[in-house]
Design a protein around this motif. Structure first.
Motif, PDB file in Angstrom:
ATOM      1  N   VAL A 162      12.354  -1.721  -2.142  1.00 50.39           N
ATOM      2  CA  VAL A 162      11.475  -0.598  -2.459  1.00 50.39           C
ATOM      3  C   VAL A 162      12.209   0.424  -3.319  1.00 50.39           C
ATOM      4  O   VAL A 162      11.642   0.999  -4.242  1.00 50.39           O
ATOM      5  CB  VAL A 162      10.938   0.066  -1.170  1.00 50.39           C
ATOM      6  N   ALA A 163      13.479   0.634  -3.030  1.00 51.84           N
ATOM      7  CA  ALA A 163      14.254   1.637  -3.755  1.00 51.84           C
ATOM      8  C   ALA A 163      14.655   1.170  -5.148  1.00 51.84           C
ATOM      9  O   ALA A 163      15.112   1.968  -5.952  1.00 51.84           O
ATOM     10  CB  ALA A 163      15.498   2.007  -2.954  1.00 51.84           C
ATOM     11  N   GLY A 164      14.487  -0.117  -5.429  1.00 54.31           N
ATOM     12  CA  GLY A 164      14.827  -0.622  -6.749  1.00 54.31           C
ATOM     13  C   GLY A 164      16.319  -0.727  -7.002  1.00 54.31           C
ATOM     14  O   GLY A 164      16.784  -0.519  -8.114  1.00 54.31           O
ATOM     15  N   LEU A 165      17.056  -1.042  -5.984  1.00 54.74           N
ATOM     16  CA  LEU A 165      18.510  -1.166  -6.124  1.00 54.74           C
ATOM     17  C   LEU A 165      18.890  -2.617  -6.413  1.00 54.74           C
ATOM     18  O   LEU A 165      19.676  -3.231  -5.694  1.00 54.74           O
ATOM     19  CB  LEU A 165      19.210  -0.664  -4.858  1.00 54.74           C
ATOM     20  N   PRO A 225      12.673   3.356  17.433  1.00 61.18           N
ATOM     21  CA  PRO A 225      12.867   4.774  17.099  1.00 61.18           C
ATOM     22  C   PRO A 225      14.100   5.042  16.230  1.00 61.18           C
ATOM     23  O   PRO A 225      14.111   6.002  15.457  1.00 61.18           O
ATOM     24  CB  PRO A 225      13.006   5.450  18.465  1.00 61.18           C
ATOM     25  N   ALA A 226      15.098   4.215  16.323  1.00 58.55           N
ATOM     26  CA  ALA A 226      16.295   4.401  15.504  1.00 58.55           C
ATOM     27  C   ALA A 226      15.980   4.270  14.013  1.00 58.55           C
ATOM     28  O   ALA A 226      16.726   4.773  13.173  1.00 58.55           O
ATOM     29  CB  ALA A 226      17.376   3.398  15.901  1.00 58.55           C
ATOM     30  N   PHE A 227      14.871   3.620  13.694  1.00 57.83           N
ATOM     31  CA  PHE A 227      14.494   3.408  12.300  1.00 57.83           C
ATOM     32  C   PHE A 227      13.341   4.314  11.869  1.00 57.83           C
ATOM     33  O   PHE A 227      12.702   4.061  10.841  1.00 57.83           O
ATOM     34  CB  PHE A 227      14.145   1.931  12.068  1.00 57.83           C
ATOM     35  N   ASN A 228      13.105   5.406  12.616  1.00 56.58           N
ATOM     36  CA  ASN A 228      12.060   6.362  12.229  1.00 56.58           C
ATOM     37  C   ASN A 228      12.249   6.910  10.809  1.00 56.58           C
ATOM     38  O   ASN A 228      11.266   7.041  10.081  1.00 56.58           O
ATOM     39  CB  ASN A 228      11.957   7.507  13.232  1.00 56.58           C
ATOM     40  N   PRO A 229      13.479   7.225  10.381  1.00 63.03           N
ATOM     41  CA  PRO A 229      13.635   7.700   8.998  1.00 63.03           C
ATOM     42  C   PRO A 229      13.170   6.654   7.967  1.00 63.03           C
ATOM     43  O   PRO A 229      12.540   7.007   6.972  1.00 63.03           O
ATOM     44  CB  PRO A 229      15.130   7.988   8.871  1.00 63.03           C
ATOM     45  N   LEU A 230      13.450   5.399   8.228  1.00 62.51           N
ATOM     46  CA  LEU A 230      12.986   4.341   7.325  1.00 62.51           C
ATOM     47  C   LEU A 230      11.466   4.255   7.334  1.00 62.51           C
ATOM     48  O   LEU A 230      10.839   4.153   6.275  1.00 62.51           O
ATOM     49  CB  LEU A 230      13.591   2.985   7.708  1.00 62.51           C
ATOM     50  N   ARG A 280       6.412   5.161   4.521  1.00 63.61           N
ATOM     51  CA  ARG A 280       5.062   5.762   4.504  1.00 63.61           C
ATOM     52  C   ARG A 280       4.885   6.658   3.287  1.00 63.61           C
ATOM     53  O   ARG A 280       3.815   6.692   2.682  1.00 63.61           O
ATOM     54  CB  ARG A 280       4.803   6.549   5.787  1.00 63.61           C
ATOM     55  N   GLN A 281       5.922   7.370   2.912  1.00 62.91           N
ATOM     56  CA  GLN A 281       5.851   8.247   1.737  1.00 62.91           C
ATOM     57  C   GLN A 281       5.660   7.436   0.454  1.00 62.91           C
ATOM     58  O   GLN A 281       5.169   7.954  -0.534  1.00 62.91           O
ATOM     59  CB  GLN A 281       7.130   9.078   1.614  1.00 62.91           C
ATOM     60  N   ARG A 282       6.043   6.196   0.479  1.00 60.87           N
ATOM     61  CA  ARG A 282       5.941   5.330  -0.695  1.00 60.87           C
ATOM     62  C   ARG A 282       4.947   4.209  -0.456  1.00 60.87           C
ATOM     63  O   ARG A 282       5.112   3.108  -0.960  1.00 60.87           O
ATOM     64  CB  ARG A 282       7.311   4.728  -1.021  1.00 60.87           C
ATOM     65  N   GLN A 283       3.891   4.486   0.290  1.00 61.79           N
ATOM     66  CA  GLN A 283       2.994   3.425   0.739  1.00 61.79           C
ATOM     67  C   GLN A 283       2.391   2.618  -0.401  1.00 61.79           C
ATOM     68  O   GLN A 283       2.119   1.439  -0.233  1.00 61.79           O
ATOM     69  CB  GLN A 283       1.926   3.940   1.682  1.00 61.79           C
ATOM     70  N   GLN A 284       2.172   3.198  -1.562  1.00 58.77           N
ATOM     71  CA  GLN A 284       1.660   2.395  -2.656  1.00 58.77           C
ATOM     72  C   GLN A 284       2.712   1.411  -3.155  1.00 58.77           C
ATOM     73  O   GLN A 284       2.392   0.350  -3.655  1.00 58.77           O
ATOM     74  CB  GLN A 284       1.174   3.272  -3.819  1.00 58.77           C
ATOM     75  N   GLN A 285       3.968   1.778  -3.027  1.00 60.47           N
ATOM     76  CA  GLN A 285       5.051   0.896  -3.450  1.00 60.47           C
ATOM     77  C   GLN A 285       5.517  -0.011  -2.317  1.00 60.47           C
ATOM     78  O   GLN A 285       6.156  -1.012  -2.576  1.00 60.47           O
ATOM     79  CB  GLN A 285       6.260   1.715  -3.911  1.00 60.47           C
ATOM     80  N   ALA A 286       5.231   0.354  -1.081  1.00 63.60           N
ATOM     81  CA  ALA A 286       5.844  -0.321   0.059  1.00 63.60           C
ATOM     82  C   ALA A 286       4.824  -0.690   1.122  1.00 63.60           C
ATOM     83  O   ALA A 286       4.903  -0.241   2.247  1.00 63.60           O
ATOM     84  CB  ALA A 286       6.927   0.565   0.658  1.00 63.60           C
ATOM     85  N   HIS A 287       3.871  -1.510   0.782  1.00 63.94           N
ATOM     86  CA  HIS A 287       2.926  -2.036   1.758  1.00 63.94           C
ATOM     87  C   HIS A 287       3.712  -3.004   2.653  1.00 63.94           C
ATOM     88  O   HIS A 287       4.283  -3.983   2.173  1.00 63.94           O
ATOM     89  CB  HIS A 287       1.779  -2.736   1.029  1.00 63.94           C
ATOM     90  N   VAL A 288       3.771  -2.729   3.962  1.00 66.57           N
ATOM     91  CA  VAL A 288       4.676  -3.440   4.863  1.00 66.57           C
ATOM     92  C   VAL A 288       4.473  -4.958   4.837  1.00 66.57           C
ATOM     93  O   VAL A 288       5.457  -5.701   4.711  1.00 66.57           O
ATOM     94  CB  VAL A 288       4.599  -2.871   6.300  1.00 66.57           C
ATOM     95  N   PRO A 289       3.251  -5.498   4.946  1.00 63.92           N
ATOM     96  CA  PRO A 289       3.124  -6.961   4.898  1.00 63.92           C
ATOM     97  C   PRO A 289       3.617  -7.566   3.569  1.00 63.92           C
ATOM     98  O   PRO A 289       4.262  -8.616   3.562  1.00 63.92           O
ATOM     99  CB  PRO A 289       1.625  -7.209   5.082  1.00 63.92           C
TER     100      PRO A 289
END
Length: 87
Positions: free
Chosen positions: A2-5, A42-47, A52-61
């Protein structure tokens, strides 16, 4: 992904191929969690928030499908001997 790295993908590919190699040597499947499982922890709440902030770029499925394809490529690299090392 998602980050394009993309510059780090080759290193990640090698690391996952090594993990699959070690798993094969021990007879225990590699323990690579699914994205849904990570996001439920919960440890991955920041992720989860970041995605979620990038939902158009990062649709989970869709992202999980990309991850699955990447992991399949790492397994293929190992099986075809594209990467050589000892466990």
């Amino acid at each position: 992904m998602v980050a394009g790295l993309g510059q780090h993908q080759q290193s990640s590919l090698r690391n996952y191929a090594r993990a699959f190699s070690r798993a094969r040597a021990t007879g225990v499947p590699a323990a690579i969690p699914r994205l849904d499982d990570l996001l439920a922890d919960p440890a991955f709440n920041p992720l989860a928030r970041w995605l979620r902030q990038r939902q158009q770029q990062a649709h989970v499925p869709q992202l999980q499908a990309e991850i699955d394809g990447f992991l399949a490529l790492a397994q293929l690299a190992l099986l075809r001997g594209w990467m050589h090392w000892t466990v």
